[in-house]
Design a protein around this motif. Structure first.
Motif, PDB file in Angstrom:
ATOM      1  N   UNK A 199      44.100  -4.161  86.006  1.00 42.68           N
ATOM      2  CA  UNK A 199      43.778  -4.617  87.354  1.00 42.68           C
ATOM      3  C   UNK A 199      45.057  -4.612  88.179  1.00 42.68           C
ATOM      4  N   UNK A 200      45.053  -3.892  89.309  1.00 43.40           N
ATOM      5  CA  UNK A 200      46.282  -3.715  90.073  1.00 43.40           C
ATOM      6  C   UNK A 200      46.076  -4.124  91.531  1.00 43.40           C
ATOM      7  N   UNK A 201      47.165  -4.099  92.293  1.00 40.88           N
ATOM      8  CA  UNK A 201      47.158  -4.631  93.657  1.00 40.88           C
ATOM      9  C   UNK A 201      47.154  -3.553  94.735  1.00 40.88           C
ATOM     10  N   UNK A 202      46.788  -2.333  94.393  1.00 40.87           N
ATOM     11  CA  UNK A 202      46.639  -1.304  95.422  1.00 40.87           C
ATOM     12  C   UNK A 202      45.247  -1.393  96.024  1.00 40.87           C
ATOM     13  N   UNK A 203      45.032  -0.651  97.104  1.00 41.94           N
ATOM     14  CA  UNK A 203      43.699  -0.547  97.657  1.00 41.94           C
ATOM     15  C   UNK A 203      42.830   0.360  96.797  1.00 41.94           C
ATOM     16  N   UNK A 204      41.541   0.358  97.090  1.00 35.38           N
ATOM     17  CA  UNK A 204      40.631   1.275  96.424  1.00 35.38           C
ATOM     18  C   UNK A 204      39.998   0.726  95.164  1.00 35.38           C
ATOM     19  N   UNK A 205      39.321   1.640  94.459  1.00 34.38           N
ATOM     20  CA  UNK A 205      38.564   1.277  93.277  1.00 34.38           C
ATOM     21  C   UNK A 205      39.253   1.841  92.032  1.00 34.38           C
ATOM     22  N   UNK A 206      38.462   2.221  91.053  1.00 33.27           N
ATOM     23  CA  UNK A 206      39.019   2.630  89.773  1.00 33.27           C
ATOM     24  C   UNK A 206      39.416   4.106  89.789  1.00 33.27           C
ATOM     25  N   UNK A 207      40.538   4.415  89.153  1.00 33.95           N
ATOM     26  CA  UNK A 207      40.938   5.792  88.942  1.00 33.95           C
ATOM     27  C   UNK A 207      41.599   5.920  87.584  1.00 33.95           C
ATOM     28  N   UNK A 208      41.937   7.148  87.243  1.00 32.66           N
ATOM     29  CA  UNK A 208      42.552   7.438  85.944  1.00 32.66           C
ATOM     30  C   UNK A 208      43.901   8.096  86.159  1.00 32.66           C
ATOM     31  N   UNK A 209      44.881   7.705  85.351  1.00 32.89           N
ATOM     32  CA  UNK A 209      46.157   8.405  85.251  1.00 32.89           C
ATOM     33  C   UNK A 209      46.358   8.813  83.801  1.00 32.89           C
ATOM     34  N   UNK A 210      46.941  10.003  83.615  1.00 35.70           N
ATOM     35  CA  UNK A 210      47.178  10.434  82.244  1.00 35.70           C
ATOM     36  C   UNK A 210      47.904  11.756  82.184  1.00 35.70           C
ATOM     37  N   UNK A 211      48.066  12.279  80.985  1.00 35.53           N
ATOM     38  CA  UNK A 211      48.785  13.548  80.796  1.00 35.53           C
ATOM     39  C   UNK A 211      48.182  14.676  81.628  1.00 35.53           C
ATOM     40  N   UNK A 212      49.067  15.531  82.158  1.00 33.02           N
ATOM     41  CA  UNK A 212      48.623  16.649  82.970  1.00 33.02           C
ATOM     42  C   UNK A 212      48.426  16.325  84.430  1.00 33.02           C
TER      43      UNK A 212
END
Length: 227
Positions: free
Chosen positions: A69-82
């Motif tokens: 859970x983070x403090x940026x705007x928006x909803x859920x996203x994914x970060x990862x390799x590539x």
């Protein structure tokens, strides 16, 4: 308050998410009028991040991938390799711009970089990010402003395992298709380093910086810019 003429660029390699997030918060909280504006490029270990507007029902099957859970705007996203992630840490007041101006500059810089590899793309007024002609999302965007300065930023999909996005409703949109450069370009995908250089140059130009200064050490700064 003088306008800065240099954007500092850091290439941080592959990093776990939370320490970098905390470093962004810290830099924003203690920076002053002399602290440099910075752009951090990196790749994250696999993680889902849920923004302030996020709804639990958009996280479908996280499985073994952590959810933060983070403090940026928006909803859920994914970060990862590539995936190339760029964190934009700038003082909006010194540049005399608003957050909408910054969002537009980020989106337009991504569109320009994609055009350089023969991919036609565009932003959308109803959903931040950048999309290719068939409507699939190729770049994500989420920011936070605190004390007049920004953190968080963008992610550009280069050559990913896109099946991971099926575990969520990307950015809160059910069934949204997600793509990457490898699937949209007939050419061999450029390296993350090359794409970071192009993206940094485009963004610095659109924001009116006269110079970019690349920091050779792969480490996080304090607010004075001293390593």
């Amino acid at each position: 308050m003088s306008r800065p003429d240099t954007l500092w660029v850091r290439k941080l390699g592959r990093q776990p998410y939370e320490p970098v997030w905390r470093a962004m918060q810290h830099y924003t909280d203690i920076r002053d009028v002399n602290s440099p504006d910075e752009l951090w490029f990196l790749e994250h270990d696999a993680v889902f991040t849920q923004g302030q507007a996020g709804k639990p029902e958009h996280i479908l099957m996280p499985g073994d991938i952590p959810v933060v859970q983070v403090d940026r705007g928006g909803q859920v996203t994914y970060h990862g390799p590539g995936q190339l992630v760029g964190y934009v840490l700038i003082d909006l007041r010194r540049l005399s711009i608003g957050i909408r101006d910054l969002v537009t500059a980020i989106e337009n810089s991504i569109v320009a970089v994609l055009a350089s590899v023969s991919i036609v793309s565009h932003p959308r007024s109803d959903a931040p990010g950048v999309y290719v002609e068939n409507g699939a999302k190729i770049a994500q965007l989420g920011l936070r402003v605190r004390r007049g300065s920004t953190f968080h930023g963008l992610s550009l999909n280069i050559d990913m395992d896109l099946s991971v996005f099926q575990r969520i409703n990307p950015c809160g949109h059910q069934g949204m298709e997600v793509t990457d450069i490898r699937r949209q370009s007939a050419a061999e995908p450029q390296s993350q380093n090359e794409l970071a250089d192009r993206l940094g140059a485009e963004l610095a130009n659109l924001l009116g910086y006269l110079h970019r200064r690349e920091v050779s050490e792969h480490c996080l700064p304090d607010a004075s810019g001293v390593l």
